[in-house]
Each structure stands twice: as C-alpha cells, then as structure tokens.
Design a protein around this motif. Sequence first.
Motif, short mmCIF file in Angstrom:
data_model
loop_
_atom_site.label_atom_id
_atom_site.label_comp_id
_atom_site.label_asym_id
_atom_site.label_seq_id
_atom_site.Cartn_x
_atom_site.Cartn_y
_atom_site.Cartn_z
N LEU A 370 0.72 -1.18 -0.04
CA LEU A 370 0.09 0.05 0.10
C LEU A 370 0.99 1.17 -0.01
CD1 LEU A 370 -3.00 1.18 0.04
CD2 LEU A 370 -2.57 0.99 2.73
N SER A 371 1.85 1.28 0.67
CA SER A 371 2.78 2.44 0.66
C SER A 371 3.47 2.40 -0.55
CB SER A 371 3.90 2.06 1.90
OG SER A 371 3.21 2.06 3.06
N ASP A 372 3.93 1.31 -1.14
CA ASP A 372 4.49 1.49 -2.34
C ASP A 372 3.51 2.00 -3.55
OD1 ASP A 372 6.24 1.05 -4.52
OD2 ASP A 372 6.15 -1.02 -4.86
N PHE A 373 2.21 1.45 -3.44
CA PHE A 373 1.30 2.29 -4.24
C PHE A 373 1.04 3.60 -4.15
CE2 PHE A 373 -3.47 3.25 -5.22
CZ PHE A 373 -3.50 2.87 -6.31
N LEU A 374 0.97 4.31 -3.01
CA LEU A 374 1.11 5.40 -2.71
C LEU A 374 1.96 6.45 -3.16
CD1 LEU A 374 -0.37 5.50 0.96
CD2 LEU A 374 -1.72 6.29 -1.10
N ALA A 375 3.12 5.82 -3.18
CA ALA A 375 4.58 6.48 -3.61
C ALA A 375 4.49 6.49 -5.30
CB ALA A 375 5.93 5.91 -3.24
N ALA A 376 3.86 5.20 -5.89
CA ALA A 376 3.84 5.43 -7.40
C ALA A 376 2.93 6.35 -7.84
CB ALA A 376 3.72 3.97 -7.76
N ILE A 378 2.13 9.20 -6.79
CA ILE A 378 2.89 10.45 -6.85
C ILE A 378 4.34 10.75 -7.57
CG2 ILE A 378 1.48 11.46 -4.96
CD1 ILE A 378 3.99 10.89 -3.21
N ASN A 379 4.38 9.49 -8.24
CA ASN A 379 5.91 9.26 -8.88
C ASN A 379 6.96 9.85 -7.87
OD1 ASN A 379 7.12 8.58 -11.40
ND2 ASN A 379 7.60 10.48 -11.61
N GLN A 380 6.83 9.09 -7.02
CA GLN A 380 8.13 9.35 -5.85
C GLN A 380 8.78 7.83 -5.54
OE1 GLN A 380 9.49 11.66 -5.26
NE2 GLN A 380 8.06 13.56 -5.37
N PRO A 381 9.83 7.74 -5.27
CA PRO A 381 10.43 6.44 -4.92
C PRO A 381 9.70 5.74 -3.46
CG PRO A 381 12.28 8.28 -4.24
CD PRO A 381 10.84 8.92 -5.11
N TYR A 382 9.88 4.65 -3.54
CA TYR A 382 9.34 3.86 -2.22
C TYR A 382 10.80 3.32 -1.53
CZ TYR A 382 7.42 0.37 1.22
OH TYR A 382 7.44 -0.10 2.43
N ILE A 383 10.75 3.77 -0.54
CA ILE A 383 12.08 3.29 0.37
C ILE A 383 11.93 2.42 1.42
CG2 ILE A 383 14.25 4.20 1.50
CD1 ILE A 383 13.47 6.98 0.63
N ASN A 384 12.04 0.95 1.20
CA ASN A 384 11.95 -0.13 1.79
C ASN A 384 12.79 -0.59 2.65
OD1 ASN A 384 9.58 -2.24 2.34
ND2 ASN A 384 10.87 -3.57 1.52
N GLY A 385 12.50 -1.05 3.75
CA GLY A 385 13.42 -1.74 4.78
C GLY A 385 12.67 -2.83 5.46
N GLU A 396 15.46 0.53 -2.69
CA GLU A 396 14.70 1.63 -3.11
C GLU A 396 14.02 1.17 -4.38
OE1 GLU A 396 15.47 6.31 -3.56
OE2 GLU A 396 16.02 5.08 -5.09
N PHE A 397 12.52 1.47 -4.44
CA PHE A 397 11.95 1.14 -5.71
C PHE A 397 11.72 2.41 -6.41
CE2 PHE A 397 11.06 -2.40 -2.85
CZ PHE A 397 11.15 -3.60 -3.66
N ALA A 398 12.32 2.60 -7.51
CA ALA A 398 12.26 3.94 -8.27
C ALA A 398 11.57 3.66 -9.68
CB ALA A 398 13.59 4.48 -8.30
N ASP A 480 10.61 6.81 -12.55
CA ASP A 480 9.43 6.24 -13.30
C ASP A 480 8.45 5.17 -12.81
OD1 ASP A 480 7.31 6.55 -15.22
OD2 ASP A 480 8.55 5.26 -16.67
N ARG A 481 7.40 5.90 -11.94
CA ARG A 481 6.54 4.86 -11.36
C ARG A 481 5.31 4.52 -12.01
NH1 ARG A 481 7.42 3.93 -6.15
NH2 ARG A 481 6.86 1.78 -6.98
#
Length: 511
Positions: A370-376, A378-385, A396-398, A480-481
């Motif tokens: 869900l966090s990754d989807f929100l980042a996508a 707005i075309n921002q990277p999702y920084i996962n740990g 980092e998913f960019a 590019d998300r």
Amino acid sequence: MDRFARQRGLVRQDLVAGLRVSIEPSEAMPDAFIQSLTVLAEHLGVMNFPVDASRSEYTIHWSADDESVASPLTSIYASYGEDGVYLDGSARKKPSHPMYDMALSTICSSLVWSEILRRSGCYLPIEVPKVSVSVNVRVNENALHSNLNKLDIRLEGHNTSTNVRETGDGSSHRRVLLRLDEEDPIAQQLIERLCISAMDEKIEPRYPVVQLNLPPPQLDLSGHITVVGAGGLGTWCLHNLVGGIKSSNHSSIAFLVFDKDLEVEEHNLNRQVLFTKNDVGSSKISATRRWLQSQLEDASVDVAWELTDSLALDEYSPAEGGLDLDSLLEQIPEVSETNIAPLSLEETLPVIQSTDAIIGCLDAMRPRVLSDFLAAKINQPYINGGVKNFVAEYREFATTNLVERYGPKVAQDRKVFSCQEDGEVPMTSIVLTNAYAGAFQAIAALQRLSGRQRSTIESTYWNAHSNEVYVTESTATAVDRSPSISMLERALWPTSAKKEQDTPESSTVGA
C-alpha cells in the motif's frame, strides 16, 4: 518485562553483557563513530563500554593507513568515507560530506559489533522466536468417568494456561499441556538454563567491505519525508536522518510519521533508539513527535495512526478505511492533547500527496505494498526496509515495485511479523539489523532532500550472523513509477479490478 526479551532469541545475553571491548585512542577516529559504537553497545546490553585496554578482550582501531588483516583476532580495524565502509584494514580515501556521517558511523558500528559478537561466540546458531515452559500430562481418556474438558488439571501455586492435544500415536491417550506464565520463577530459571549450540560450528573472522558512492548534496536540504512505522527500523531511520539534517544546511523540513502502536513497551528500548524509559506507556507517534521537535525545532512534524486503504483513494471515504481509530482513541488523554493530536484520515490525504519520499518500516507485507502504491501515484520512490532474525534488507523502488519483485500474493499477505507482545507471528530482533537498514533508508531520504531524484544505492542485504554484505548501486537517475500503478492496484484490490474488467465500458473484446 525484560528489556532484552526479543534479543535473547538471537544471542547469549549473559556473554554479551560481559564483553570487554576497548577503543584504541586515535585523533583520526571520528567522534560520530565513537558515539555510534557507544549507543549500540548500550542497546545491545554490553554492561561496560569502552573498557581500559589492559582489561579488554577486543580492541577497535581506526584505519588511518592501510593495515594488514593478518592482525590478531582480538583487533577490529574500521574506517568509512564517501567511497564506503571498510573492515578489511583499508583506510578511507576521502571523508564523506557531514550529511552522511551519522548513517555511515551507524553502518560501520553495526558491522564492528556484529564481528565482535561472532568472534566471541555470542550469536546463537539458530533463531529462537519463543521459549515457553509446560508440564506435559498424558491421560487415558477412556478411563474417565466424566468429560476431559470438565476436569480441573492445574499446578498448585502457579498460573498456567491449559491446552489439550491428541497424542497422534493411535492410542486413546491425550496430552494436557499446562503452560507456565513467562514471569513464573520456575519458568525463568529453566529458560535461563536453556543452551543451544552447533556441534560443528567453527567461527571464521570476516572483514566486510561496503562499497558506496556518496556524492555531496546538490542543494541545501529541504522537503517532506513520510515514515510509515516508528519501531526499530523507523526510529533508526529517523535517528540517522535527523543527524544528517543537523549536520547540513537546511530549511523547510517536514515529517509525517505513522504508527498504530498505542504504547512504548519496556522491551522496545533495546532496539528502538528514540525512546527512553520516560516514554514507556506513551503512544509511539507521541514519543516520536516529541523527539523530532526537540531535535529540529523549526521542522514541521505531523503524526497519524494506521496507514489504511482510504489513503490510496483519490478522495477520502471513511467506508474504505475500516476501523475509525480517530473516534476510538479520542478519549485517551495522552493522544488527544492539542499539541500532539494525530491527523485524521481526511487531513492525512493531502499531506501524503505532497511528500517527497515514503519510507516503509513495517512488519507486514500488505501495508508495504500500500505504501509503495501511494508512492507510485505521486511518482516518488518507495524506500523499503526489513529485518528478520539476523538479516537486514534495504531497497529503493524507483522504476519497479514490490509486486513485480515478489509477486502479487504479497499484496494480500496480512501476517504481522512483530516484536510486540500481540504480534501475530513472534519474531526476534536485535538492534544491529535495525540500525543497519535504517541507516540506508536515511541515506536515501537525505539524498531526496538534497535534490536527487533517487538514491545512489539501490539495495543492500546483510546477514549479521555471517557478517556478509551485498550492495547494489543504482544504475539510473530518473524515477518512473507510472508502470507500477496499475500493477500494484490490481494486486491490492483484485476483486475490484476484475469487476472493472467485466463491465461493458471496459471490455476490449471485438465483434
């Protein structure tokens, strides 16, 4: 509650407590490194650090010049700079920009302490997520003159929980397990005497190297960071992130922090670096906000409860959000004071839409997706740990996403691998893996705040038990998300996606 309860499933805590480690005096050794070594020692439970060299078993040296790794096994040589972190005796080629000092010192200190734990035999050979003590009573149900479930079977003077199980051996016998409370003195005595060792274990020294590319900031730091989860990962990410901000020119820094835990517990203190005993009983978002405001007085700090499906919609819809935590918790004084009031779901939506990076520090897969989807969106990277037993990971998913990497099933995986008392799946945790992964997340966030579209580090994997490290540098600079949005959406809400495909308007079948 034992502060080190969640760590005891990974280490021999009595050996950790008795470690005697000194620091070789050196003008070249950065103060940040000494501070990080000390903070980690305290969170590990090392009772005295550093000790005098005459009493030490291990000595930590700063590699000002290239050293041979053929040094005694009681010596650990370390250095770090803009080109990476070295435990192989190499000296740094060039100091890093101050923005990175806190994170690099944390990464280096984590590797150093892990190597000391390895060489001293402090690590257990296997993770032990849970230990309990039970009295096993085997009974013959056919010999009963009443129903087994109506029998009173107990231990006089002890609190127990009862569980009846089949023997599985074809007999009519059954097992009645009387499980002792964890705090029962007899249970504690037996647990303390539990010994687990590998018969053929041979510990070889490791000299890990983490090669990095850490360019100086392009601009003064500014922008908005969202951190989802204020536990072990989240607090270490913020610790290193704030340290980097304070060491750099900055303005207009803002945070949004999510966490649904209602209170800081005693056992959180050994790995969640922002919290102290004074925070026990406070909600994590309240304690985190107080800390952030004490460190960065000019920063804007918002906090919110659980990240829900509602925030993924274009417009706020309470019906999609499940339980309304705002109304449920509004009567709790500690979280309803005006100076720490969390944002409502409706207030959170525009904040999320204007953030510069979303950092996931979560204990379940669906909220990560869900966090990754929100980042996508707005075309921002999702920084996962993520951390699990002896392992720490950062990615980092960019240009890709969690579903593309792990498959669509992860979006429906709601299992909670938690260190909290009420976690669905019990999990051990040690401060070192949390600190390591959180430091890489902080580096990615700092680079976003300094004007870079994405981090120079795409991923890292660290196995603390073997002290093996793998790092992948980013090969692209753009984010590019857009291709990820529909993929993540279908995985998160497959039923809705199917209904949309079945409508006449969306049909692509020709005549």
